[in-house]
Motif scaffolding. Structure first.
Motif, short mmCIF file in Angstrom:
data_model
loop_
_atom_site.label_atom_id
_atom_site.label_comp_id
_atom_site.label_asym_id
_atom_site.label_seq_id
_atom_site.Cartn_x
_atom_site.Cartn_y
_atom_site.Cartn_z
N LEU A 2 -5.70 13.84 -7.67
CA LEU A 2 -5.26 12.91 -6.64
C LEU A 2 -5.30 13.55 -5.26
O LEU A 2 -5.73 12.94 -4.28
N SER A 3 -4.91 14.81 -5.18
CA SER A 3 -4.96 15.54 -3.93
C SER A 3 -6.40 15.63 -3.42
O SER A 3 -6.67 15.40 -2.23
N ALA A 4 -7.33 15.94 -4.31
CA ALA A 4 -8.74 16.03 -3.93
C ALA A 4 -9.27 14.66 -3.50
O ALA A 4 -10.04 14.55 -2.54
N MET A 5 -8.86 13.61 -4.20
CA MET A 5 -9.29 12.26 -3.85
C MET A 5 -8.79 11.87 -2.46
O MET A 5 -9.56 11.35 -1.64
N CYS A 6 -7.53 12.13 -2.20
CA CYS A 6 -6.95 11.80 -0.89
C CYS A 6 -7.64 12.59 0.22
O CYS A 6 -7.85 12.07 1.32
N ALA A 7 -8.00 13.83 -0.07
CA ALA A 7 -8.65 14.68 0.94
C ALA A 7 -10.03 14.15 1.35
O ALA A 7 -10.51 14.45 2.44
N GLU B 159 0.83 -1.19 0.00
CA GLU B 159 0.00 0.00 0.00
C GLU B 159 0.88 1.25 0.00
O GLU B 159 1.92 1.28 0.65
N LEU B 160 0.45 2.25 -0.74
CA LEU B 160 1.12 3.54 -0.78
C LEU B 160 0.36 4.47 0.16
O LEU B 160 -0.86 4.51 0.14
N PHE B 161 1.08 5.23 0.96
CA PHE B 161 0.45 6.10 1.94
C PHE B 161 0.80 7.55 1.67
O PHE B 161 1.96 7.89 1.45
#
Length: 160
Positions: free
Chosen positions: A38-43, A9-11
């Motif tokens: 990707l930033s929005a998805m992670c948020a 897994e990438l964190f």
């Protein structure tokens, strides 16, 4: 050779952006847009990403989400499954899917789902080989902000 494949897994955003060169094999999305999305998805807090490594080289990736909907309860959904073109056919994609499925089981999910574009026959065959079947239809309509990214949806809309 499959025994040499390791899944991890990438964190965090900085680890996950490392998938971009592999993701680029199947997408024309520029790196700035990729990072912003990707930033929005992670948020959102429910997006995760795994990678497959062969001899230390990243050769496969898949994001995935967990969520809950009224019709199915808790689910896990794979997103952007990509295997390096040079090593397709070695079972790497199946290993990624099995990892996500096991995580969905561990998380108490009732359903493992995937959305695939109808015209992407290779993806559909891959998912069918991995136990998925058509059980619905995902309908899409491009909004004004998506018109440039999804011209085929606009053309379909204007045709009807």
């Amino acid at each position: 050779m499959a025994s040499e494949i390791e899944i991890g897994e990438l964190f965090g955003l900085e680890e996950i952006v490392a998938i971009y060169p592999l993701f680029r094999q199947v997408s024309t999305l520029d790196e700035a847009s990729f990072r912003a999305r990707l930033s929005a998805m992670c948020a959102q807090g429910n997006y995760r990403c795994i990678a497959a490594y062969l001899d230390g080289r990243m050769v496969g990736v898949s994001g995935f989400w967990t969520g809950t909907q009224l019709w199915c309860g808790k689910y896990v959904e794979a997103d952007h499954v990509v295997v390096d073109a040079d090593v397709r056919g070695m079972g790497i994609g199946a290993r990624l899917m099995a990892w996500i499925e096991a995580e969905g089981e561990r998380e108490g999910c009732a359903l493992f789902r995937i959305a695939a574009v109808l015209t992407n026959l290779n993806a559909r065959r891959f998912y069918e080989r991995n136990g998925f079947f058509d059980d619905g239809i995902l309908m899409a309509k491009a909004l004004s902000h998506g018109a440039a990214a999804f011209p085929e949806y606009v053309a379909q809309r204007d045709h009807d």
